[in-house]
Design a protein around this motif. Structure first.
Motif, PDB file in Angstrom:
ATOM      1  N   LEU A 134     -14.550  35.967  -7.477  1.00  0.00           N
ATOM      2  CA  LEU A 134     -15.753  36.774  -7.011  1.00  0.00           C
ATOM      3  C   LEU A 134     -17.070  36.056  -6.779  1.00  0.00           C
ATOM      4  O   LEU A 134     -17.415  36.831  -6.257  1.00  0.00           O
ATOM      5  CB  LEU A 134     -16.038  38.398  -7.604  1.00  0.00           C
ATOM      6  N   VAL A 135     -17.087  35.357  -6.571  1.00  0.00           N
ATOM      7  CA  VAL A 135     -18.382  34.599  -6.172  1.00  0.00           C
ATOM      8  C   VAL A 135     -18.858  34.364  -5.151  1.00  0.00           C
ATOM      9  O   VAL A 135     -17.867  35.365  -3.998  1.00  0.00           O
ATOM     10  CB  VAL A 135     -18.308  33.238  -6.375  1.00  0.00           C
ATOM     11  N   GLU A 136     -19.994  34.749  -4.787  1.00  0.00           N
ATOM     12  CA  GLU A 136     -20.796  35.446  -3.162  1.00  0.00           C
ATOM     13  C   GLU A 136     -21.735  34.434  -2.885  1.00  0.00           C
ATOM     14  O   GLU A 136     -22.244  34.470  -1.466  1.00  0.00           O
ATOM     15  CB  GLU A 136     -20.993  37.334  -3.482  1.00  0.00           C
ATOM     16  N   SER A 137     -22.348  34.261  -4.146  1.00  0.00           N
ATOM     17  CA  SER A 137     -23.059  33.111  -3.288  1.00  0.00           C
ATOM     18  C   SER A 137     -23.136  31.577  -4.212  1.00  0.00           C
ATOM     19  O   SER A 137     -23.692  32.122  -5.232  1.00  0.00           O
ATOM     20  CB  SER A 137     -24.554  33.635  -3.575  1.00  0.00           C
ATOM     21  N   LEU A 138     -22.976  31.242  -3.130  1.00  0.00           N
ATOM     22  CA  LEU A 138     -22.459  29.647  -4.203  1.00  0.00           C
ATOM     23  C   LEU A 138     -23.763  28.384  -3.885  1.00  0.00           C
ATOM     24  O   LEU A 138     -23.761  28.263  -1.915  1.00  0.00           O
ATOM     25  CB  LEU A 138     -21.162  28.786  -3.485  1.00  0.00           C
ATOM     26  N   ASP A 139     -24.280  27.699  -4.473  1.00  0.00           N
ATOM     27  CA  ASP A 139     -25.221  26.470  -4.363  1.00  0.00           C
ATOM     28  C   ASP A 139     -25.216  25.220  -5.092  1.00  0.00           C
ATOM     29  O   ASP A 139     -25.184  25.267  -6.151  1.00  0.00           O
ATOM     30  CB  ASP A 139     -26.753  26.589  -4.093  1.00  0.00           C
ATOM     31  N   LEU A 140     -24.732  24.095  -4.689  1.00  0.00           N
ATOM     32  CA  LEU A 140     -24.122  22.964  -5.013  1.00  0.00           C
ATOM     33  C   LEU A 140     -24.551  22.368  -4.421  1.00  0.00           C
ATOM     34  O   LEU A 140     -25.249  21.525  -3.152  1.00  0.00           O
ATOM     35  CB  LEU A 140     -22.631  22.456  -4.364  1.00  0.00           C
ATOM     36  N   TYR A 141     -25.764  21.185  -5.124  1.00  0.00           N
ATOM     37  CA  TYR A 141     -26.313  20.193  -5.027  1.00  0.00           C
ATOM     38  C   TYR A 141     -25.801  18.505  -6.141  1.00  0.00           C
ATOM     39  O   TYR A 141     -25.764  18.858  -7.208  1.00  0.00           O
ATOM     40  CB  TYR A 141     -27.994  20.343  -5.328  1.00  0.00           C
ATOM     41  N   TYR A 142     -25.587  17.724  -5.558  1.00  0.00           N
ATOM     42  CA  TYR A 142     -25.384  16.679  -6.084  1.00  0.00           C
ATOM     43  C   TYR A 142     -24.141  16.575  -6.571  1.00  0.00           C
ATOM     44  O   TYR A 142     -23.518  16.530  -8.453  1.00  0.00           O
ATOM     45  CB  TYR A 142     -26.152  16.028  -6.670  1.00  0.00           C
ATOM     46  N   VAL A 143     -23.090  16.998  -6.347  1.00  0.00           N
ATOM     47  CA  VAL A 143     -21.949  17.293  -7.356  1.00  0.00           C
ATOM     48  C   VAL A 143     -20.100  16.964  -6.357  1.00  0.00           C
ATOM     49  O   VAL A 143     -19.951  16.791  -5.121  1.00  0.00           O
ATOM     50  CB  VAL A 143     -21.406  18.882  -7.676  1.00  0.00           C
ATOM     51  N   ASN A 144     -19.577  16.592  -7.028  1.00  0.00           N
ATOM     52  CA  ASN A 144     -18.260  15.535  -6.467  1.00  0.00           C
ATOM     53  C   ASN A 144     -16.731  17.037  -7.068  1.00  0.00           C
ATOM     54  O   ASN A 144     -16.906  17.239  -8.174  1.00  0.00           O
ATOM     55  CB  ASN A 144     -17.635  14.939  -7.589  1.00  0.00           C
ATOM     56  N   LEU A 151     -13.377  27.627  -5.215  1.00  0.00           N
ATOM     57  CA  LEU A 151     -14.776  28.128  -5.846  1.00  0.00           C
ATOM     58  C   LEU A 151     -14.422  28.971  -4.324  1.00  0.00           C
ATOM     59  O   LEU A 151     -15.291  29.837  -3.982  1.00  0.00           O
ATOM     60  CB  LEU A 151     -16.126  27.515  -5.857  1.00  0.00           C
ATOM     61  N   LEU A 152     -14.058  28.416  -3.342  1.00  0.00           N
ATOM     62  CA  LEU A 152     -14.413  28.918  -1.578  1.00  0.00           C
ATOM     63  C   LEU A 152     -13.601  29.944  -1.491  1.00  0.00           C
ATOM     64  O   LEU A 152     -12.656  30.215  -1.772  1.00  0.00           O
ATOM     65  CB  LEU A 152     -14.415  28.437  -0.822  1.00  0.00           C
ATOM     66  N   THR A 153     -14.159  31.720  -1.862  1.00  0.00           N
ATOM     67  CA  THR A 153     -12.630  32.483  -1.645  1.00  0.00           C
ATOM     68  C   THR A 153     -13.304  33.890  -1.144  1.00  0.00           C
ATOM     69  O   THR A 153     -14.323  33.826  -0.195  1.00  0.00           O
ATOM     70  CB  THR A 153     -12.941  33.202  -3.183  1.00  0.00           C
ATOM     71  N   PRO A 154     -12.837  34.548  -0.923  1.00  0.00           N
ATOM     72  CA  PRO A 154     -12.745  35.739   0.121  1.00  0.00           C
ATOM     73  C   PRO A 154     -13.899  36.287   0.339  1.00  0.00           C
ATOM     74  O   PRO A 154     -14.289  37.490   0.832  1.00  0.00           O
ATOM     75  CB  PRO A 154     -11.668  36.824   0.274  1.00  0.00           C
ATOM     76  N   HIS A 155     -14.925  36.266  -0.950  1.00  0.00           N
ATOM     77  CA  HIS A 155     -16.592  37.084  -0.899  1.00  0.00           C
ATOM     78  C   HIS A 155     -17.320  36.754  -0.708  1.00  0.00           C
ATOM     79  O   HIS A 155     -17.934  37.033  -1.328  1.00  0.00           O
ATOM     80  CB  HIS A 155     -15.849  37.650  -2.722  1.00  0.00           C
ATOM     81  N   LEU A 156     -17.253  34.965  -0.631  1.00  0.00           N
ATOM     82  CA  LEU A 156     -18.127  34.101  -0.515  1.00  0.00           C
ATOM     83  C   LEU A 156     -19.100  34.756   0.808  1.00  0.00           C
ATOM     84  O   LEU A 156     -18.493  34.911   1.607  1.00  0.00           O
ATOM     85  CB  LEU A 156     -17.459  32.920  -0.569  1.00  0.00           C
TER      86      LEU A 156
END
Length: 233
Positions: A134-144, A151-156
């Protein structure tokens, strides 16, 4: 309340105040902890227990500046402490440099916002393998990425990817197709690989997109991504 200290100070005013502060789970649903060693997990468990299954906003930072690398035992204790409350998490903001906490295949069924910062020295060290449908906001820095589609879902609606592990352009576009409600997309200093056998660009329908931001992306993959985007507005 801005800090744990403020809440604890109010407990010293009187017995009535102490009972009210300690007994109201809404006062404790904002959990902000710094993990240096095993002693900090006692505070972490205390704070989580006070939330009484109310929606939890979690800010946690693992301090690798005091020890070379977070131990497996400490991570295991952290996960076991977190597990009973994971379904109540709505916001998670984690600085996880030099830990393996994000490769534990964790499932956050109610998570709405996730912010993860790995190690700027080695973007491939922090492996990301968790699920948040259900994640709507996703911020990823320096990950593999291990499984970006989890994680990339229809709610994003908001997505920032900064200096993460390389992705094939076709893979990125196919994954983005599962996010039709994207409003803000930021791809900064990313290495996108192009497949010589790739087919024609897939049209990515994003009728709600307000902003697309790309910095430090090579011209060819940037062109492929732009070519794939189909804006209706």
């Amino acid at each position: 309340f801005d800090s744990l200290q403020q809440r604890l100070h109010l407990c010293h005013i009187s017995r009535l105040w102490r009972d009210r502060i300690l007994g109201d789970p809404l006062i404790w649903n904002n959990v902000n902890v710094d993990i240096y060693d095993q002693n900090d997990l006692q505070w972490f468990e205390f704070l989580l227990d006070k939330t009484a299954e109310q929606p939890i906003e979690l800010w946690v930072k693992f301090h690798s500046d005091t020890i070379p690398r977070i131990s497996c035992q400490l991570l295991d204790l952290f996960v076991r402490t977190l597990a009973p409350h994971i379904e109540a998490m709505t916001i998670v903001d984690m600085f996880a440099a030099d830990t393996d906490i994000l490769s534990q295949d964790l499932h956050f069924p109610q998570l709405k916002r996730l912010h993860v910062t790995g190690s700027g020295k080695d973007p491939n060290r922090i492996e990301l393998d968790l699920r948040a449908p259900l994640v709507e906001s996703l911020d990823l820095y320096y990950v593999n990425f291990i499984n970006p589609s989890s994680l990339l879902t229809p709610h994003l609606q908001h997505l920032t990817i900064f200096t993460c592990s390389p992705l094939f352009v076709d893979t990125a576009v196919r994954v983005f197709r599962t996010c039709p409600h994207l409003r803000n997309l930021s791809l900064d200093y990313m290495d996108f690989l192009t497949d010589e056998d790739a087919t024609a660009p897939i049209r990515l329908r994003t009728p709600h997109m307000d902003a697309l931001h790309m910095v430090g992306v090579d011209l060819v993959p940037a062109f492929h991504i732009l070519q794939s985007i189909d804006l209706d507005n």
